[in-house]
Enzyme design. Structure first.
Site, PDB file in Angstrom:
ATOM      1  N   ASP A  99     -59.170 -11.375 -34.044  1.00 58.43           N
ATOM      2  CA  ASP A  99     -60.220 -10.989 -33.105  1.00 58.43           C
ATOM      3  C   ASP A  99     -60.808 -12.249 -32.480  1.00 58.43           C
ATOM      4  O   ASP A  99     -61.891 -12.727 -32.851  1.00 58.43           O
ATOM      5  CB  ASP A  99     -61.307 -10.164 -33.806  1.00 58.43           C
ATOM      6  CG  ASP A  99     -62.187  -9.447 -32.793  1.00 58.43           C
ATOM      7  OD1 ASP A  99     -61.924  -9.594 -31.574  1.00 58.43           O
ATOM      8  OD2 ASP A  99     -63.127  -8.747 -33.198  1.00 58.43           O
ATOM      9  N   HIS A 207     -67.939  -4.047 -36.190  1.00 59.10           N
ATOM     10  CA  HIS A 207     -68.622  -4.207 -34.910  1.00 59.10           C
ATOM     11  C   HIS A 207     -69.757  -3.193 -34.779  1.00 59.10           C
ATOM     12  O   HIS A 207     -69.669  -2.075 -35.294  1.00 59.10           O
ATOM     13  CB  HIS A 207     -67.624  -4.059 -33.755  1.00 59.10           C
ATOM     14  CG  HIS A 207     -66.626  -5.167 -33.731  1.00 59.10           C
ATOM     15  ND1 HIS A 207     -65.443  -5.095 -33.042  1.00 59.10           N
ATOM     16  CD2 HIS A 207     -66.636  -6.372 -34.334  1.00 59.10           C
ATOM     17  CE1 HIS A 207     -64.766  -6.220 -33.209  1.00 59.10           C
ATOM     18  NE2 HIS A 207     -65.473  -7.005 -33.995  1.00 59.10           N
ATOM     19  N   PRO A 381     -75.668 -11.973 -37.514  1.00 61.51           N
ATOM     20  CA  PRO A 381     -75.791 -10.540 -37.829  1.00 61.51           C
ATOM     21  C   PRO A 381     -75.681 -10.284 -39.329  1.00 61.51           C
ATOM     22  O   PRO A 381     -74.896 -10.943 -40.014  1.00 61.51           O
ATOM     23  CB  PRO A 381     -74.598  -9.926 -37.084  1.00 61.51           C
ATOM     24  CG  PRO A 381     -73.587 -11.024 -37.022  1.00 61.51           C
ATOM     25  CD  PRO A 381     -74.345 -12.314 -36.974  1.00 61.51           C
ATOM     26  N   MET A 384     -76.028  -3.265 -41.933  1.00 62.54           N
ATOM     27  CA  MET A 384     -76.829  -2.269 -41.198  1.00 62.54           C
ATOM     28  C   MET A 384     -78.051  -1.780 -41.974  1.00 62.54           C
ATOM     29  O   MET A 384     -78.816  -0.974 -41.452  1.00 62.54           O
ATOM     30  CB  MET A 384     -75.954  -1.092 -40.779  1.00 62.54           C
ATOM     31  CG  MET A 384     -75.318  -0.341 -41.918  1.00 62.54           C
ATOM     32  SD  MET A 384     -74.150   0.865 -41.296  1.00 62.54           S
ATOM     33  CE  MET A 384     -73.379   1.387 -42.822  1.00 62.54           C
ATOM     34  N   SER A 388     -81.000  -9.230 -39.916  1.00 59.13           N
ATOM     35  CA  SER A 388     -80.228 -10.212 -39.167  1.00 59.13           C
ATOM     36  C   SER A 388     -81.179 -11.372 -38.874  1.00 59.13           C
ATOM     37  O   SER A 388     -82.398 -11.219 -39.029  1.00 59.13           O
ATOM     38  CB  SER A 388     -79.698  -9.609 -37.865  1.00 59.13           C
ATOM     39  OG  SER A 388     -78.742  -8.606 -38.139  1.00 59.13           O
ATOM     40  N   HIS A 407     -71.845 -17.378 -40.155  1.00 52.46           N
ATOM     41  CA  HIS A 407     -71.700 -16.390 -39.076  1.00 52.46           C
ATOM     42  C   HIS A 407     -72.230 -15.015 -39.456  1.00 52.46           C
ATOM     43  O   HIS A 407     -72.320 -14.126 -38.614  1.00 52.46           O
ATOM     44  CB  HIS A 407     -70.248 -16.285 -38.626  1.00 52.46           C
ATOM     45  CG  HIS A 407     -69.406 -15.334 -39.420  1.00 52.46           C
ATOM     46  ND1 HIS A 407     -69.259 -15.399 -40.794  1.00 52.46           N
ATOM     47  CD2 HIS A 407     -68.655 -14.272 -39.033  1.00 52.46           C
ATOM     48  CE1 HIS A 407     -68.453 -14.448 -41.207  1.00 52.46           C
ATOM     49  NE2 HIS A 407     -68.071 -13.739 -40.166  1.00 52.46           N
ATOM     50  N   GLY A 410     -70.982 -11.898 -44.961  1.00 55.07           N
ATOM     51  CA  GLY A 410     -69.775 -12.057 -45.775  1.00 55.07           C
ATOM     52  C   GLY A 410     -69.632 -10.911 -46.753  1.00 55.07           C
ATOM     53  O   GLY A 410     -70.584 -10.514 -47.414  1.00 55.07           O
TER      54      GLY A 410
END
Lengths: 484, 165
Positions: A99, A207, A381, A384, A388, A407, A410
């Protein structure tokens, strides 16, 4: 390498060295940014082996690095950073991943979350019904060959040119939303075919598109510069280059298996297949990868545009009046040519970040004027269910990690383990009880992406803050999430 | 008995004899393949991809019901995997199947046959239904990877393939 061979030496707070010699052929040591509490899990996951494997690649300089969200990947670890000399070094599609330019956009607003909290479920429904998401999702834009070529070569600029976004958006995107070295003639027909109906689509897996509330401000000056305040509603978009990127990577790996054989490059893992940066194969992959990265920037900006339209319809005000400005757009799967001091001399390097984010410090000339004194926003990010973060880049990152930081959270549970652990649970209801509205297209997406499948991103962020490779600016909690 | 019901029974039998098995991989999905010969190993790899994409049923909790899978006219499509060695051929074959399904719109039902040609290129013929099938897939699979890929040969052929999802 057996587990007892992972002899990590602490060289500074939050910095651990994996000595040269941990596996045969290491050209540089490994270096892992982590807290002492993270080390047992990292060793147990065997990820130092992948850090060491990367250290064997030709032309690597200084160290094979890993960020605190490191976890076991394929070839390169996720959370890995490696820089290669342009003259003697390689470029590796596996060091970027399938990606290409998976990344994150953050849009601010002038609205307070508290004022709209009751309307979040309807707003999430509107986003879910408008932004294409899920497996194989296709967008409303059907690109002609000519337009697709322009997206591949000019990225987010094409979206602005179509009137779908504002030129000011480009000022707040890494590389202004386009890498200059793209050559669309080097992107195969198959890859282009995959891209034609996928501009402006979220995809699936991890995503998401999320409405968040800023709950904490840690760095007032940076928050002000980025337009962030406590209680504010913001929107985050996490996506990448969709099928186009997968195809570019897949085709390049096939080519580079042959290069590795011809040039007798000794690899500990075939997924590390690579070519000298200066070789024809290396340059062709770099040009095609740049195109895929540009497509990803265009993709996210189209979704930002769709989000703005939905907010306009929902709140009955034009988006500029709602203050829906781009804070920043970062990529976290990429190889870019950047300049650093190595061994006392300035050198151009091909920096691979696979699950790692660029974090330029104050004064970096590539940053827009309004951020130059403070440093680059870094968007991290989380999962959910928790949080973040927004961070800011530092000089320390430039000196120690090729301007890189973490990033995301993880994973700690495999997808299979996450599905098994949550079987029969009503995840939508569980999150709703915490005030989080979730909509997902895929049948198992929520199970695979359940918050418990991830590390606490707060712990990861504390480590990069403590190591000084970025500083905390703001924390956001999710209010509503759209998943593919 | 309809073809799709046959598909369910077909997969159940595969799972019972453990010809492919999904194993732990932190970020992605890994599958172990085992077979008595080369051709069967490649066939099992294809079966594993079909299970991953369609979830019909894979025995790991991603099962779905017949109502959730597309119907249409059945046809046979072919794919091939070339390469320097069997590891490359396997990765290329599995990625060709992913492309046929995720790009060309084939919903795979079962592997009809697998054969190696004189130059060792592997070809497979798959029965499927063609159409707007993407939304029916359980997940998007980016690719089969080369990560630590090694095919063990002998009385039992074995390997493990990691898929990026």
């Amino acid at each position: 390498m057996a587990e007892d061979q992972f002899k990590l030496e602490q060289i500074a707070p939050f910095r651990w060295r994996l000595p040269k010699g941990s596996v045969t052929g290491m050209r540089v040591p490994g270096e892992i940014i982590a807290s002492p509490e993270m080390i047992p899990r990292i060793i147990n996951d065997r990820t130092p082996l992948q850090v060491a494997n990367v250290a064997t690649l030709p032309g690597i300089v200084r160290a094979s690095l890993a960020m605190p969200d490191i976890h076991w990947g394929y070839g390169f670890p996720i959370g890995g950073v490696a820089a290669f000399d342009l003259e003697e070094g390689i470029i590796s599609p596996g060091g970027v991943g399938y990606d290409i330019n998976c990344g994150v956009s953050l849009i601010r607003s002038d609205m307070k979350a508290g004022d709209v909290r009751n309307r979040i479920p309807k707003l999430i429904d509107a986003l879910f019904n408008t932004v294409p998401c899920g497996v194989g999702s296709e967008g409303r834009i059907k690109l002609s060959n000519r337009d697709l070529n322009q997206v591949l070569e000019t990225g987010a600029g094409w979206v602005v040119k179509q009137g779908l976004a504002d030129s000011a958006d480009l000022d707040h995107m890494e590389e202004r939303g386009a890498l200059g070295g793209g050559d669309s003639t080097l992107v195969s027909n198959r890859a282009q075919e995959r891209a034609q109906r996928q501009l402006g689509t979220l995809g699936s897996g991890n995503h998401f598109l999320e409405i968040q509330e800023v709950t904490d401000i840690y760095h007032r000056e940076a928050a002000e510069a980025f337009g962030l305040f406590k209680g504010q509603m913001v929107v985050m978009v996490h996506s990448g280059s969709r099928g186009l990127g997968h195809q570019v990577c897949d085709e390049a790996l096939k080519v580079m298996q042959g290069v590795v054989r011809r040039q007798q490059i000794d690899l500990p893992d075939r997924q590390l297949a690579c070519a000298p940066f200066k070789s024809r194969e290396g340059r062709e992959y770099f040009a095609a990868m740049n195109c895929a990265a540009n497509f990803a920037w265009g993709n996210r900006l189209v979704m930002v545009s769709l989000t703005r339209r939905i907010f306009e319809d929902f709140f009955k005000h034009p988006w500029p009046e709602l203050g829906l400005r781009m804070v920043w757009d970062v990529c976290h799967n990429i190889a870019k040519v950047e300049e650093y001091e190595v061994g006392g001399r300035r050198q151009k390097l091909c920096v691979h970040r696979k699950g790692a984010t660029c974090a330029f410090g104050p004064g970096n000339p590539t940053l827009p004027e309004d951020y130059r004194q403070i440093g680059q926003p870094v968007i991290i990010p989380g999962d959910m269910g928790r949080a973040s973060f927004v961070l800011v880049g530092t000089d320390r990152a430039t000196e120690t990690t090729f301007s890189s930081t973490c990033h995301g959270a993880g994973r700690i549970l495999s997808r299979k383990a996450a599905v098994q652990a949550t079987k029969g649970q009503d995840i939508v209801r569980q999150l709703a009880a915490k005030g989080i509205t979730v909509r997902a297209r895929g049948r198992w997406t929520l199970n695979e992406e359940v918050p418990e499948a991830y590390k606490d991103v707060g712990e990861v962020v504390e480590v990069v803050h403590g190591a000084g490779i970025s500083q905390k600016v703001a924390r956001m909690k999710p209010l509503g999430t759209v998943k593919g | 008995m309809g073809r799709l019901t046959q598909q369910l029974i077909h997969y159940s039998s595969f799972i019972n004899v453990n010809m492919f098995r999904f194993v732990e991989h932190q970020a992605d999905i890994a599958v172990e393949l085992e077979a008595g010969d080369r051709k069967s190993l490649f066939r099992n790899g294809l079966e594993a991809v079909i299970a991953l994409l369609t979830g019909v049923p894979d025995g790991e909790g991603w099962e779905r019901t017949l109502e959730e899978i597309p119907k249409g006219k059945e046809d046979i499509f072919s794919i091939k995997g070339d390469g320097y060695d069997d590891e490359e051929r396997l990765v290329n074959l599995l990625n060709e199947l992913l492309n046929a399904c995720q790009i060309d719109g084939w919903w795979p039902l079962e592997v009809e046959s697998v054969n190696f040609s004189y130059d060792d290129t592997v070809r497979a013929w798959i029965l499927g239904v063609r159409g707007q099938v993407n939304r029916y897939f359980v997940r998007e699979i980016k690719a089969a990877t080369y990560h630590n890929l090694k095919i063990d040969t002998g009385a039992i052929w074995r390997t493990k393939v990691v898929f990026d999802v």
